[in-house]
Motif scaffolding. Structure first.
Motif, PDB file in Angstrom:
ATOM      1  N   VAL A   1       0.853  -1.186   0.000  1.00  0.00           N
ATOM      2  CA  VAL A   1       0.000   0.000   0.000  1.00  0.00           C
ATOM      3  C   VAL A   1       0.889   1.237   0.000  1.00  0.00           C
ATOM      4  N   ILE A   2       0.649   2.135  -0.956  1.00  0.00           N
ATOM      5  CA  ILE A   2       1.421   3.363  -1.077  1.00  0.00           C
ATOM      6  C   ILE A   2       0.544   4.551  -0.699  1.00  0.00           C
ATOM      7  N   ALA A   3       1.029   5.408   0.191  1.00  0.00           N
ATOM      8  CA  ALA A   3       0.382   6.690   0.442  1.00  0.00           C
ATOM      9  C   ALA A   3       0.955   7.704  -0.534  1.00  0.00           C
ATOM     10  N   SER A   4       0.084   8.378  -1.280  1.00  0.00           N
ATOM     11  CA  SER A   4       0.487   9.438  -2.207  1.00  0.00           C
ATOM     12  C   SER A   4      -0.061  10.740  -1.640  1.00  0.00           C
ATOM     13  N   VAL A   5       0.835  11.571  -1.099  1.00  0.00           N
ATOM     14  CA  VAL A   5       0.414  12.666  -0.226  1.00  0.00           C
ATOM     15  C   VAL A   5       0.706  14.036  -0.847  1.00  0.00           C
ATOM     16  N   HIS A   6      -0.309  14.867  -0.863  1.00  0.00           N
ATOM     17  CA  HIS A   6      -0.115  16.283  -1.162  1.00  0.00           C
ATOM     18  C   HIS A   6      -0.865  17.088  -0.112  1.00  0.00           C
ATOM     19  N   GLY A   7      -0.429  18.301   0.135  1.00  0.00           N
ATOM     20  CA  GLY A   7      -1.083  19.110   1.142  1.00  0.00           C
ATOM     21  C   GLY A   7      -0.936  18.519   2.524  1.00  0.00           C
ATOM     22  N   ALA A   8      -1.948  18.740   3.357  1.00  0.00           N
ATOM     23  CA  ALA A   8      -1.856  18.368   4.767  1.00  0.00           C
ATOM     24  C   ALA A   8      -2.239  16.920   5.013  1.00  0.00           C
ATOM     25  N   ALA A   9      -1.452  16.250   5.849  1.00  0.00           N
ATOM     26  CA  ALA A   9      -1.795  14.944   6.418  1.00  0.00           C
ATOM     27  C   ALA A   9      -1.722  15.133   7.925  1.00  0.00           C
ATOM     28  N   ALA A  10      -2.864  15.357   8.549  1.00  0.00           N
ATOM     29  CA  ALA A  10      -2.910  15.721   9.970  1.00  0.00           C
ATOM     30  C   ALA A  10      -3.702  14.690  10.752  1.00  0.00           C
ATOM     31  N   GLY A  11      -3.346  14.524  12.026  1.00  0.00           N
ATOM     32  CA  GLY A  11      -4.079  13.613  12.884  1.00  0.00           C
ATOM     33  C   GLY A  11      -4.150  12.224  12.293  1.00  0.00           C
ATOM     34  N   PHE A  12      -5.376  11.714  12.117  1.00  0.00           N
ATOM     35  CA  PHE A  12      -5.532  10.372  11.555  1.00  0.00           C
ATOM     36  C   PHE A  12      -4.989  10.295  10.133  1.00  0.00           C
TER      37      PHE A  12
END
Length: 276
Positions: free
Chosen positions: A116-127
């Motif tokens: 499983v790949i997380a592809s992240v842009h912007g905010a990744a907050a809390g959960f």
């Protein structure tokens, strides 16, 4: 073309979208108006999506991403506000039930054979940050930021964050991240090993697809066994882990992928995996 699967017709957009492309499943958090904040509907759909995809033999990799301006802003605080009005016993039951579902989600992500790949842009907050930590790999745009913001609400982290974070960054940095809730920009997140790679914002989609397709075209049984071995490593004494490694390697030699890998090496060509 990407094919979107959505059940029924509803005036409210689905909280989670699932698309399949080139043996890769893309799960999109789809509440962009609230920065993809987690509510009950999204949580239930995520649990179902990961449990269902785990048995899909056509899928070799799963990508988790967010719609709109960010990955996920954490839990839906407006829903929390309404739950504050409940009697204490009822409020406790509501949150215990929700967090049990959170546990099912993270366990499904870790137990599924596909990476499983997380592809992240912007905010990744809390959960949202907890979800990133729970993924096998994480690739982030330069504009991504991470904060384990639970302390700002007077609660403790969930989603396995207290299990994953100290294993990734060390105990003291983990406490600092959890206790202060400070914002971590993408380059520092990579230095801390919270994420694997940082790419330019406009290159995130292509870089994610390239990585996902590479994994999906790899030797699936071997990758699934590697994931399982790594998941068990921290809780296993060395002799037990050595035994598991030996058993896993031996089992892999019975697969078509092993025959193909050895043949390709000897013949000096690129292997074509997923032959069973």
């Amino acid at each position: 073309m990407l094919k979107t699967h959505a059940a029924g017709v509803d005036a409210t957009p689905p909280a989670v979208l699932i698309e399949r492309h080139h043996n890769v499943a893309y799960i999109t958090l789809n509440r962009p108006a609230v920065l993809n904040a987690l509510n009950e509907a999204m949580l239930n759909k995520l649990v179902h999506a990961f449990q269902t995809l785990s048995t899909d033999k056509d899928i070799g990799c799963v990508v988790l991403r967010g719609a709109g301006d960010g990955f996920m802003a954490g839990g839906d605080i407006k829903e929390f506000r309404t739950q504050m009005e409940l009697p204490e016993a009822e409020r406790l039951h509501v949150f215990q039930s929700m967090l049990a579902r959170v546990g099912l989600l993270v366990e499904a992500m870790r137990a599924m054979p596909q990476p499983v790949i997380a592809s992240v842009h912007g905010a990744a907050a809390g959960f949202g940050m907890s979800l990133v930590l729970a993924c096998d790999l994480a690739i982030a745009a330069e504009d991504a930021s991470f904060t384990l913001a639970y302390c700002h609400l007077g609660v403790t982290p969930d989603g396995g964050a207290t299990w994953f974070l100290p294993r990734l960054v060390g105990l003291k940095p983990a406490f600092e991240i959890a206790a202060l809730g400070e914002r971590i920009e993408a380059p520092r997140a990579a230095d801390l090993r919270i994420i694997n790679r940082v790419v330019p914002k406009d290159a995130l989609a292509e870089a994610t697809e390239t990585l996902a397709r590479r994994l999906a075209s790899g030797p699936r049984q071997a990758l699934a066994r590697t994931k399982a071995l790594l998941n068990a490593a921290f809780g296993a004494p060395l002799p037990d882990q050595l035994r598991r490694e030996g058993e896993s390697f031996s089992r892999c030699t019975l697969t078509g992928d092993f025959i193909e890998g050895v043949s390709a090496f000897v013949e000096k060509r690129r292997p074509t995996f997923n032959r069973g």
